[in-house]
Design a protein around this motif. Structure first.
Motif, short mmCIF file in Angstrom:
data_model
loop_
_atom_site.label_atom_id
_atom_site.label_comp_id
_atom_site.label_asym_id
_atom_site.label_seq_id
_atom_site.Cartn_x
_atom_site.Cartn_y
_atom_site.Cartn_z
N HIS A 305 -6.54 64.14 -43.42
CA HIS A 305 -5.13 65.00 -43.23
C HIS A 305 -4.04 64.20 -42.26
CE1 HIS A 305 -3.01 68.66 -43.04
NE2 HIS A 305 -2.77 68.35 -41.90
N PHE A 306 -4.80 63.69 -41.04
CA PHE A 306 -3.67 63.11 -40.21
C PHE A 306 -3.63 61.54 -40.23
CE2 PHE A 306 -5.44 67.07 -38.18
CZ PHE A 306 -4.29 67.44 -37.89
N GLN A 307 -4.35 61.06 -41.47
CA GLN A 307 -4.13 59.58 -41.67
C GLN A 307 -4.79 58.70 -40.52
OE1 GLN A 307 -0.27 58.91 -42.82
NE2 GLN A 307 -0.48 59.90 -44.81
N VAL A 308 -6.14 59.08 -40.04
CA VAL A 308 -6.89 58.32 -38.95
C VAL A 308 -8.17 57.89 -39.63
CG1 VAL A 308 -7.69 58.40 -36.53
CG2 VAL A 308 -5.56 59.47 -37.31
N PRO A 309 -8.25 56.90 -40.35
CA PRO A 309 -9.25 56.47 -41.10
C PRO A 309 -10.56 56.55 -40.22
CG PRO A 309 -7.49 54.82 -41.58
CD PRO A 309 -6.97 55.74 -40.31
N TRP A 310 -10.55 55.84 -38.86
CA TRP A 310 -12.04 55.64 -38.19
C TRP A 310 -12.75 57.45 -37.70
CZ3 TRP A 310 -11.35 58.18 -33.44
CH2 TRP A 310 -10.32 58.26 -32.74
N PHE A 311 -11.64 58.29 -38.06
CA PHE A 311 -12.09 59.55 -37.44
C PHE A 311 -13.24 59.99 -38.31
CE2 PHE A 311 -11.35 63.83 -35.82
CZ PHE A 311 -10.74 63.37 -34.58
N GLY A 312 -13.48 59.74 -39.54
CA GLY A 312 -14.57 60.25 -40.23
C GLY A 312 -15.82 59.72 -39.87
N THR A 313 -15.85 58.49 -39.04
CA THR A 313 -16.89 57.76 -38.88
C THR A 313 -17.39 57.97 -37.23
OG1 THR A 313 -15.93 55.77 -38.11
CG2 THR A 313 -16.61 56.03 -40.32
N ILE A 314 -16.67 58.93 -36.62
CA ILE A 314 -17.07 59.08 -35.15
C ILE A 314 -18.49 59.50 -34.92
CG2 ILE A 314 -16.72 60.84 -33.32
CD1 ILE A 314 -13.96 61.23 -33.93
N PRO A 315 -19.20 58.65 -34.10
CA PRO A 315 -20.51 58.87 -33.80
C PRO A 315 -21.16 60.13 -33.36
CG PRO A 315 -20.01 56.79 -32.70
CD PRO A 315 -18.60 57.45 -33.08
N ILE A 316 -22.16 60.80 -33.90
CA ILE A 316 -22.66 62.33 -33.51
C ILE A 316 -24.11 61.92 -32.85
CG2 ILE A 316 -23.37 64.34 -34.39
CD1 ILE A 316 -21.41 63.92 -36.72
N ALA A 317 -23.96 62.36 -31.72
CA ALA A 317 -25.34 62.12 -30.91
C ALA A 317 -25.98 63.61 -30.60
CB ALA A 317 -25.07 61.78 -29.63
N VAL A 318 -27.12 63.72 -30.40
CA VAL A 318 -27.70 64.92 -30.16
C VAL A 318 -28.88 65.03 -29.23
CG1 VAL A 318 -27.60 65.96 -32.56
CG2 VAL A 318 -29.52 64.67 -32.34
N SER A 319 -29.00 66.22 -28.45
CA SER A 319 -30.20 66.14 -27.63
C SER A 319 -30.94 67.62 -27.62
CB SER A 319 -29.84 65.89 -26.31
OG SER A 319 -28.64 66.89 -25.83
N ASN A 320 -31.51 67.82 -26.75
CA ASN A 320 -32.37 69.33 -26.74
C ASN A 320 -33.71 69.29 -27.29
OD1 ASN A 320 -32.21 72.21 -26.43
ND2 ASN A 320 -31.91 72.67 -28.45
N ASP A 321 -34.43 68.83 -26.14
CA ASP A 321 -36.04 69.01 -26.49
C ASP A 321 -36.47 68.54 -27.88
OD1 ASP A 321 -38.51 69.60 -25.12
OD2 ASP A 321 -38.73 71.51 -26.24
N ILE A 322 -35.86 67.08 -28.11
CA ILE A 322 -36.32 66.30 -29.32
C ILE A 322 -37.68 65.95 -29.36
CG2 ILE A 322 -35.86 64.50 -30.80
CD1 ILE A 322 -33.52 66.59 -30.77
N SER A 323 -38.57 66.11 -30.46
CA SER A 323 -39.88 65.81 -30.67
C SER A 323 -40.12 64.98 -31.71
CB SER A 323 -40.80 66.91 -30.44
OG SER A 323 -40.44 67.81 -31.75
N GLU A 324 -41.41 64.62 -31.68
CA GLU A 324 -41.66 63.90 -33.29
C GLU A 324 -41.38 64.74 -34.56
OE1 GLU A 324 -45.46 62.23 -33.39
OE2 GLU A 324 -45.38 60.86 -31.79
N GLN A 325 -41.47 66.24 -34.01
CA GLN A 325 -41.40 67.03 -35.26
C GLN A 325 -39.84 67.15 -35.55
OE1 GLN A 325 -43.15 71.09 -34.51
NE2 GLN A 325 -42.36 71.82 -36.12
N SER A 326 -39.05 67.19 -34.41
CA SER A 326 -37.71 67.13 -34.69
C SER A 326 -37.20 66.09 -35.48
CB SER A 326 -36.90 67.22 -33.35
OG SER A 326 -37.21 68.21 -32.47
N LEU A 327 -37.64 64.99 -35.29
CA LEU A 327 -37.30 63.64 -36.14
C LEU A 327 -37.75 63.64 -37.45
CD1 LEU A 327 -37.52 60.60 -33.57
CD2 LEU A 327 -35.83 62.37 -33.93
N GLU A 328 -38.95 64.18 -37.78
CA GLU A 328 -39.32 64.38 -39.31
C GLU A 328 -38.50 65.37 -39.77
OE1 GLU A 328 -43.45 65.74 -37.97
OE2 GLU A 328 -44.22 63.49 -38.14
#
Length: 484
Positions: A305-328
């Motif tokens: 919409h705003f003609q900013v091509p790199w915007f769609g690839t902005i990295p997304i990071a997560v946290s919050n008590d991540i475990s092996e089960q979370s990754l699965e």
């Protein structure tokens, strides 16, 4: 370094000294009995720290004075004089290179020297190697689950077992495959890349910002502008002004969809007009996989919409008590996550809090030592050994072979008659395509005698070692047992 020992080590040392056998040549092996986390392997770590401990091994005058105060008053004064002369100049250590895959019952390191000194080193070496190998293995499991492309950040400083445990966790998580740490002291001491942006408290400390309104973004997202929290917007603006090249938004202080996302997008688009590019967003609550997919959709829409091509690839990071089960679950559900921060379930190793390494005498005065017990698992294998890793035609290790030092070395293509630990019966025949001697001599005459690799080199070696494993041995659940 010498006082890093249990008291009974000194008591036994006194017993050896009184019996006149303190200088008898002896050998001990350090190993674990069961693979951790119900897997098939561990990553051997802590070797460099152990070697530094050996190099510094001696009792200072203050150490000797303290031991006088805790040992029985009947202890011979000459024993304390002897302790003051001790060092590791007659000790030889062979070991598997740090970062290598290690299997149950196979010695990670072997120690030769005078019986009294070999005995005194037990607790020191166990302390320096056991947790290091456990947390490196735990990190390797997270890396295997996350895959090679995912960025992994260790962020367990506030959850670790004290400052020493936290530093060890940062260092050995990096060896196990993590990319960076939040721990700035670990970054300073070990050269590990450090990362970190803002917490919820920073966002909550701002109340309003009347000059900036994310109306255009709210219109695009069909979100009422009044729902976007003004204090959050002020926090984002403040952070972006302070770090225009490193702006990352924490989206879930209030509401991701109605507030965090529009506020972030508004500030990131404003930065773009000034020639800067936001580096990402972070989520710390909720359904992380689902939210990541929704956020990616919003970024793509904003970029178009705003003609900013790199915007769609902005990295997304997560946290919050991540475990092996979370990754699965992330893998099963699919996600748009680019980076994962892991703390508690990495540094505290809750699935198995101890690797259970042991240090056992295997030879004294040239005679093999054998521990016999009703618990078959605790029986030891006598004699000094040479350790070989046998590879199949595909390049995967399929067996570790322990042979007495005086036995001839096996060769590639040679048929070998072997006995597999835990399997009673006749000799089994195997023909390896490649044979690798595992141990190198790292310590002799009081000095480290093998060049030690840098931390990044150990990290790379760990990943190479893991990648050599066959899928049957590398899988984390119900792996095929690895024969020794």
């Amino acid at each position: 370094m010498a006082p890093l020992a249990d008291l009974y080590q000194v008591s036994m040392a006194y017993g050896h000294w009184r019996a006149g056998r303190h200088r008898a040549p002896a050998a001990a092996e350090l190993f674990f009995r069961r693979p951790p986390f119900r897997g098939s392997f561990a990553l051997g770590a802590g070797l460099a720290e152990g070697l530094r401990g050996l190099r510094a091994f001696r009792f200072s005058a203050a150490d000797v004075a303290y031991l006088r105060s805790v040992l029985p008053s009947t202890t011979d004064d000459a024993f304390f004089d002897y302790l003051a002369t001790l060092d590791a100049s007659e000790v030889t250590v062979t070991a598997i290179p740090e970062g290598s895959v290690v299997f149950a019952r196979v010695p990670f390191l072997q120690v030769k020297g005078p019986l009294l000194v070999v005995q005194l080193l037990e607790t020191t070496l166990l302390c320096l190697v056991s947790y290091a190998s456990l947390v490196a293995t735990n990190a390797a499991r997270f890396r295997l689950l996350a895959g090679p492309e995912m960025k992994l950040m260790e962020m367990g400083l506030r959850r670790a077992q004290g400052p020493d445990g936290a530093l060890s966790a940062s260092k050995y998580s990096y060896i196990g495959g993590f990319d960076c740490t939040s721990n700035i002291l670990a970054g300073k001491l070990y050269g590990i890349p450090v990362r970190g942006t803002i917490a919820h408290s920073f966002v909550m400390s701002f109340r309003c910002l009347e000059e900036v309104q994310p109306r255009r973004v709210c219109d695009l997202l069909q979100t009422p502008p009044g729902k976007a929290n003004q204090g959050e917007l002020a926090a984002f603006v403040s952070y972006a002004v302070t770090f225009p090249c490193d702006f990352q938004g924490l989206l879930d202080t209030y509401c991701v969809r109605r507030s965090g996302l529009p506020n972030f997008c508004a500030v990131a688009l404003a930065l773009h007009q000034l020639g800067y590019q936001a580096i990402g967003v972070r989520l710390d609550s909720g359904d992380l996989a689902q939210q990541s997919k929704e956020i990616r959709g919003v970024f793509r829409a904003c970029g178009a919409h705003f003609q900013v091509p790199w915007f769609g690839t902005i990295p997304i990071a997560v946290s919050n008590d991540i475990s092996e089960q979370s990754l699965e679950e992330f893998r099963r559900e699919g996600s748009e996550i680019d980076m994962i921060g892991i703390g508690t379930n990495l540094v505290t190793c809750p699935l198995q809090p101890s690797l259970g390494c042991v240090y056992k005498l295997v030879e004294v005065n040239g005679s093999p030592c054998l521990k016999l017990t009703e618990d078959e698992e605790k029986m030891t294998i006598p004699g000094m050994k040479t350790i070989y890793r046998l590879y199949d035609a595909a390049g995967h290790p399929f067996m570790d072979l322990m042979a007495l030092e005086e036995e001839p070395s096996p060769s590639a293509g040679q048929e070998l008659g072997i006995h597999v630990l835990g399997q009673l019966g006749e000799t089994t025949k195997v023909i390896p395509s490649t044979v690798e001697p595992l141990h190198r001599t790292y310590f002799r005459d009081g000095q480290v005698c093998e060049p030690l690799p840098s931390l990044p080199e150990v990290r790379t070696h760990a990943q190479v070692s893991l990648n050599l494993l066959s899928p049957a041995h590398r899988r984390l659940h119900e792996p095929q047992p690895y024969p020794v």
